[in-house]
Enzyme design. Structure first.
Site, PDB file in Angstrom:
ATOM      1  N   GLY A  86      50.907   2.783  87.602  1.00 30.63           N
ATOM      2  CA  GLY A  86      51.921   2.050  86.658  1.00 30.63           C
ATOM      3  C   GLY A  86      51.516   2.728  85.192  1.00 30.63           C
ATOM      4  N   HIS A  87      52.705   1.801  84.231  1.00 29.22           N
ATOM      5  CA  HIS A  87      53.036   2.954  82.623  1.00 29.22           C
ATOM      6  C   HIS A  87      51.855   3.078  81.846  1.00 29.22           C
ATOM      7  CE1 HIS A  87      53.185  -1.525  81.375  1.00 29.22           C
ATOM      8  NE2 HIS A  87      53.620  -1.952  82.822  1.00 29.22           N
ATOM      9  N   GLY A  88      51.749   3.688  81.477  1.00 25.65           N
ATOM     10  CA  GLY A  88      49.632   3.890  80.581  1.00 25.65           C
ATOM     11  C   GLY A  88      49.369   4.100  80.867  1.00 25.65           C
TER      12      GLY A  88
END
Length: 347
Positions: free
Chosen positions: A247-249
């Protein structure tokens, strides 16, 4: 290739060749598993391997063995050429590179490829048919870009990378040297970011980027999302299996290994050398310490200490999980005993 010639090459590797007995010095045409190997093929066996019994029946022409007397004796009695090494599996990997050398394509850009005039392609790089490369993207020297790869605008690919068929690199993605992105993997896709409002979900623009440090490998069909701001970073030398969702980050340290169907939610942090087995789930903003290991289907919430081995859902220390698993199988019997005790007390 003669077995003795192969061993000379292995002496310069990392597998620590200790001694060998070449016998008739067979000519090797390839390699195979212990059960399937033939007289012109190389195979190997590790210490304590469950396939030890197969050694008495293998048709292999040569073997890479650990320093284990019973294995050495068996190979000697059967007249099989062998070498004794500290790490037979590593030696086998090095041998495969020599027995099956890769044919590198010529450095050229195929006429059907679409390369923006503002893109830069380094020397020695091969661009296959129907590749698309966007504006301001830079492809380093000696890369191999296979058919159907899509590289959006403002992407940087380091030297010696290989992008397999139909891989996609979204805008702003950064790949270090020697990265491998396998077929249908997607790097830098939009993170799953939405804001609830009375009128429904409002999309959060994903303006960040994905960074793969040197030597990262991404398996087929895996996805690594970019965040709304900042970056998603995969540490140098990390290996990602097929069908993994990051996922993002998310940030990972160096040398992590993520098996198939691992899912890591946004903002999670993995230390160096973390190993996640198949179908492990890591919750949003969870922290996994250096060298930690999670067994298959573990669900990680919160924090895992460095070096800890966890199992289960939610993930708990592996030793405790083993005890719980043993107790679980006894629950029907325990429930029966409890009912009998309650009946006896009521009487």
């Amino acid at each position: 290739m003669r077995f003795s010639t192969l061993l000379k090459d292995l002496q310069t590797g990392e597998a620590e060749l200790r001694w060998s007995q070449c016998g008739a010095d067979p000519i090797l045409a390839g390699a195979a598993s212990l059960e399937q190997a033939k007289g012109d093929q190389l195979s190997f066996l590790e210490k304590g391997n469950a396939l030890i019994a197969a050694l008495t029946e293998t048709g292999a022409g040569a073997l890479l063995l650990p320093d284990q007397p019973d294995l050495i004796q068996c190979a000697s009695e059967r007249g099989i050429a062998f070498a004794v090494l500290a790490n037979p599996r590593l030696a086998f990997a090095e041998a495969l590179e020599r027995l099956h050398p890769r044919l590198r394509p010529l450095a050229e850009i195929h006429p059907s490829a679409v390369v923006d005039e503002r893109a830069v392609v380094g020397p020695g790089t091969f661009i296959a048919p129907r590749v698309c490369i966007g504006a301001s993207s830079r492809i380093g020297a000696n890369c191999i870009v296979h058919p159907g790869v899509v590289i959006y605008d403002d992407v940087e690919v380091g030297e010696g990378c290989e992008l397999h068929a139909n891989a996609v690199l979204h805008p702003g993605s950064r790949l270090g040297r020697g990265c491998v992105v396998n077929s249908n993997a997607v790097i830098g896709s939009e993170g799953f970011g939405f804001v609830p409002t009375p009128r429904g979900w409002r999309k959060m623009p994903q303006t960040g980027q994905v960074v793969l440090e040197d030597g990262v490998e991404v398996g087929c069909g895996s996805t690594i999302d970019r965040p709304s701001v900042g970056e998603t970073r995969i540490g140098a030398g990390s290996k990602i299996d097929n069908l993994v969702q990051i996922g993002h980050g998310v940030t990972t340290g160096r040398g992590c290994a993520l098996a198939s169907q691992v899912g890591i939610a946004g903002g999670a942090k993995l230390g160096h050398g973390v190993i996640l087995a198949g179908q492990v789930g890591v919750a949003n903003r969870a922290v996994v310490g250096d060298g930690a290991i999670a067994s298959s289907k573990s669900g990680i919430h919160g924090e895992v200490a460095p070096g800890e081995v966890v199992s289960g859902y939610p993930a708990i220390p592996n030793r405790l999980w083993l005890r719980c698993s043993a107790a679980f199988s006894k629950l029907p019997e325990m429930a029966k005993t409890l009912r009998e005790l309650k009946r006896d007390i009521s009487q």
